[in-house]
Design an enzyme around this catalytic site. Structure first.
Site, PDB file in Angstrom:
ATOM      1  N   ARG A  17      51.186  43.241  39.070  1.00 51.46           N
ATOM      2  CA  ARG A  17      51.997  44.678  39.133  1.00 51.46           C
ATOM      3  C   ARG A  17      52.088  44.908  40.570  1.00 51.46           C
ATOM      4  NH1 ARG A  17      47.918  46.848  34.605  1.00 51.46           N
ATOM      5  NH2 ARG A  17      46.968  44.892  35.035  1.00 51.46           N
ATOM      6  N   GLN A  76      37.621  29.450  39.500  1.00 53.11           N
ATOM      7  CA  GLN A  76      38.404  30.002  38.363  1.00 53.11           C
ATOM      8  C   GLN A  76      39.684  29.186  38.387  1.00 53.11           C
ATOM      9  OE1 GLN A  76      39.445  33.535  36.721  1.00 53.11           O
ATOM     10  NE2 GLN A  76      39.484  33.155  34.659  1.00 53.11           N
TER      11      GLN A  76
HETATM   12  C1  UD1 Z   1      40.285  45.537  33.198  1.00 49.85           C
HETATM   13  C2  UD1 Z   1      39.659  45.512  31.767  1.00 49.85           C
HETATM   14  C3  UD1 Z   1      40.079  46.760  31.240  1.00 49.85           C
HETATM   15  C4  UD1 Z   1      39.394  47.994  32.476  1.00 49.85           C
HETATM   16  C5  UD1 Z   1      39.934  47.620  33.747  1.00 49.85           C
HETATM   17  C6  UD1 Z   1      39.372  48.634  34.861  1.00 49.85           C
HETATM   18  C7  UD1 Z   1      39.390  43.393  30.652  1.00 49.85           C
HETATM   19  C8  UD1 Z   1      39.774  42.555  29.717  1.00 49.85           C
HETATM   20  N1  UD1 Z   1      40.015  44.527  30.945  1.00 49.85           N
HETATM   21  O1  UD1 Z   1      41.640  45.244  32.809  1.00 49.85           O
HETATM   22  O2  UD1 Z   1      39.221  47.100  30.027  1.00 49.85           O
HETATM   23  O3  UD1 Z   1      40.097  49.150  31.888  1.00 49.85           O
HETATM   24  O4  UD1 Z   1      39.902  46.225  33.989  1.00 49.85           O
HETATM   25  O5  UD1 Z   1      40.255  48.404  36.049  1.00 49.85           O
HETATM   26  O6  UD1 Z   1      38.182  43.185  31.419  1.00 49.85           O
HETATM   27  N2  UD1 Z   1      40.365  38.576  36.896  1.00 49.85           N
HETATM   28  C9  UD1 Z   1      39.787  37.134  37.312  1.00 49.85           C
HETATM   29  N3  UD1 Z   1      40.161  36.283  36.349  1.00 49.85           N
HETATM   30  C10 UD1 Z   1      40.909  36.455  35.237  1.00 49.85           C
HETATM   31  C11 UD1 Z   1      41.620  37.734  35.142  1.00 49.85           C
HETATM   32  C12 UD1 Z   1      41.148  38.650  35.833  1.00 49.85           C
HETATM   33  O7  UD1 Z   1      39.009  37.144  38.039  1.00 49.85           O
HETATM   34  O8  UD1 Z   1      41.251  35.327  34.581  1.00 49.85           O
HETATM   35  C13 UD1 Z   1      39.921  39.708  38.005  1.00 49.85           C
HETATM   36  C14 UD1 Z   1      41.418  40.357  38.701  1.00 49.85           C
HETATM   37  O9  UD1 Z   1      41.535  39.525  39.833  1.00 49.85           O
HETATM   38  C15 UD1 Z   1      40.883  41.524  38.963  1.00 49.85           C
HETATM   39  C16 UD1 Z   1      39.873  41.836  37.625  1.00 49.85           C
HETATM   40  O10 UD1 Z   1      39.497  40.610  37.177  1.00 49.85           O
HETATM   41  O11 UD1 Z   1      40.309  41.796  40.173  1.00 49.85           O
HETATM   42  C17 UD1 Z   1      40.506  42.919  36.767  1.00 49.85           C
HETATM   43  O12 UD1 Z   1      41.854  42.133  36.181  1.00 49.85           O
HETATM   44  P1  UD1 Z   1      42.931  42.887  35.752  1.00 49.85           P
HETATM   45  O13 UD1 Z   1      44.017  41.839  35.100  1.00 49.85           O
HETATM   46  O14 UD1 Z   1      43.311  44.048  36.689  1.00 49.85           O
HETATM   47  O15 UD1 Z   1      42.316  43.691  34.476  1.00 49.85           O
HETATM   48  P2  UD1 Z   1      42.718  45.139  33.904  1.00 49.85           P
HETATM   49  O16 UD1 Z   1      44.087  44.691  32.904  1.00 49.85           O
HETATM   50  O17 UD1 Z   1      43.138  46.053  34.862  1.00 49.85           O
HETATM   51 CA    CA Z   2      42.773  46.225  37.032  1.00 49.08          CA
END
Ligand code: UD1
Ligand code: CA
Length: 457
Positions: A17, A76
């Protein structure tokens, strides 16, 4: 500091995004990449050797930030969700025991004191997990906290998986949780990809731990601004604004006067001494250190430079990677770059540019000059319009001007060249030979007056 806590920061995602070629966690707010902000906060609550960052997308670049901060990276390979990101750390983390604080790397506003409270809340409740929550006016995109009638937490439902009724809930998951590490590792493999995104959601651990008979509690905090998650550039700008407001507030409390603080940009690592006055629209960035009783004029930019006590920078000046000793003065409209160094009481004035140049104590160049690759002694006066010709088209050469020299206006010094102590250069001279000490150098054509001369008609 919580000695038995380990921290894992999730920073492997791309951040679609953001619409960027650069990984989201490398975007900067408050003058630091988001991932660095998260690490610096973690360092305030947990021992360095117990802090980990999950990297994946643009792993090499993110890893460089992680290593520069002196903490460890976990890789990862495929981004299969926040739960999967934590699983990737099992080998390094499962043996650590104690508590594991997991937090999303795109949440730069969280305060160390809030993480500390989270760990305490988890311990006091003897909970399998405690999650930080808050209520926001618009919960779009966040995971929702679902509670029963008594207010107990039942589960966290992601936006994409929520029913219309659940979407009405405005209490959100911050993405910051503290787990009993033993329980987390015992049950983490119960996570499944049974959701619309086909991801392993860390948030599903809430329901899993409850099913296993342990407690899950929420720590609801009143200030939602601390939990702002950065998913797009609008949120990035908002986080930047808040971090900068915190920084100027901190400095003002410590005795720095900041005029129109809402207009000033100061990076997180900048240090400023007492009784320094910072004018409107100033930008002070990088690793800059400013002493006491200085003045940074309106709209000046100071980057990764050292200013000793009593230095004055008049408005609209630009100073980078330079050093100004006590009581030096610069500007208005001056530019200092690439290791310029002003000794005490040196004064650089309007429209003067200094590059990789040393100016001795009490020396002056007050107007319209370019001084590049030069060594200038003390008590030198450099007249208006003086130019050091440091570049011959291939190489840079040095100009050396000894103590007490007077350089007349509009002189051109063709480097390499040396001007001896106490000598005097006549205005408008072109100097391409050594000037001995105490000499008068005149390097220009003599004036010729042709008397009785008449214009041709
Ligand atoms: C996540 C939470 C959501 C919360 C929000 C708060 C989950 C499933 N959802 O959603 O409940 O309200 O954060 O901001 O946890 N990341 C990894 N590996 C992955 C996926 C993500 O390291 O496979 C990291 C991303 O780099 C990021 C963080 O995790 O820094 C959050 O990922 P993002 O996709 O932004 O989660 P949200 O949809 O915002
Ligand atoms: Ca997020």
């Amino acid at each position: 500091m919580i000695d038995d806590a380990a921290v894992v920061i999730l920073a492997a995602g791309q951040g679609t995004r953001m619409k960027s070629k650069m990984a989201k966690v490398l975007h900067r707010a408050g003058g630091k990449p988001l991932v660095r902000q998260a690490i610096d906060t973690a360092l305030q609550i947990a021992p360095r050797e117990r802090i980990f960052v999950v990297v994946g997308y643009q792993a090499a670049q993110v890893r460089a930030e992680v290593e520069a901060a002196g903490v460890q990276a976990i890789h990862q390979t495929e981004q299969l969700g926040t739960g999967h990101a934590v699983m990737c750390g099992e080998e390094k983390l499962a043996g650590l025991g104690g508590r594991l604080i997991v937090f999303v790397g795109d949440c730069p506003l969280i305060r160390a004191s809030t993480l500390q409270q989270l760990a305490e809340a988890q311990r006091d409740a003897k909970a399998g997990a405690t999650v930080i929550t808050t209520e926001v006016p618009d919960a779009t995109g966040y995971g929702r906290i679902i509670r029963d009638r008594e207010g107990n937490v039942l589960e966290i439902v992601e936006h994409k998986a929520a029913s219309p009724e659940q979407l009405e809930v405005r209490e959100i998951n911050s993405g910051i949780l503290c787990f009993d590490a033993g329980l987390l590792w015992k049950h983490i493999h119960e996570l499944k990809q049974d959701n619309p995104a086909n991801e392993f959601y860390l948030t599903d651990m809430v329901a899993i731990l409850l099913r296993a008979g342990s407690r899950v509690t929420a720590m609801k905090i009143p200030d939602p601004s601390e939990l702002l998650g950065i998913n797009n550039r609008v949120e990035l700008a908002e986080a930047d604004r808040i971090l900068r407001a915190r920084k100027v507030r901190e400095l003002m409390i410590e005795g720095v006067t900041i005029e129109r603080p809402e207009t000033v940009t100061i990076d997180a690592d900048v240090k400023i001494g007492m009784d320094t006055i910072v004018g409107p629209f100033a930008q002070i960035t990088g690793s800059t250190v400013i002493g006491e009783g200085c003045r940074i004029g309106a709209a000046s930019i100071v980057h990764s430079s050292v200013l000793e006590d009593g230095v004055e920078v008049f408005p609209f000046s630009m100073i980078s990677d330079s050093r100004l000793d006590a009581k030096a003065q610069v500007g208005p409209f001056a530019r200092l770059r690439m290791h310029a160094h002003l000794a005490e009481h040196a004064h650089i004035g309007n429209f003067v540019e200094l590059k990789n140049t040393e100016v001795g104590a009490g020396s002056k160049s007050m107007h319209l000059a370019y001084l590049g690759d030069s060594t200038i002694g003390s008590k030198v006066n450099v007249g208006a319009g003086t130019i050091t010709c440091n570049y011959d088209g291939h190489k840079k050469h040095r100009t050396t001007i000894a103590d007490g020299v007077f350089v007349g206006s509009n002189s051109t010094l063709i480097a390499p060249v040396e001007v001896g102590e106490g000598s005097y250069i006549a205005a408008a001279s072109v100097i391409n030979m050594t000037v001995p000490p105490k000499a008068l150098a005149v390097g220009r054509a003599r004036q010729v007056n042709k008397e009785g001369w008449k214009r041709k008609t």
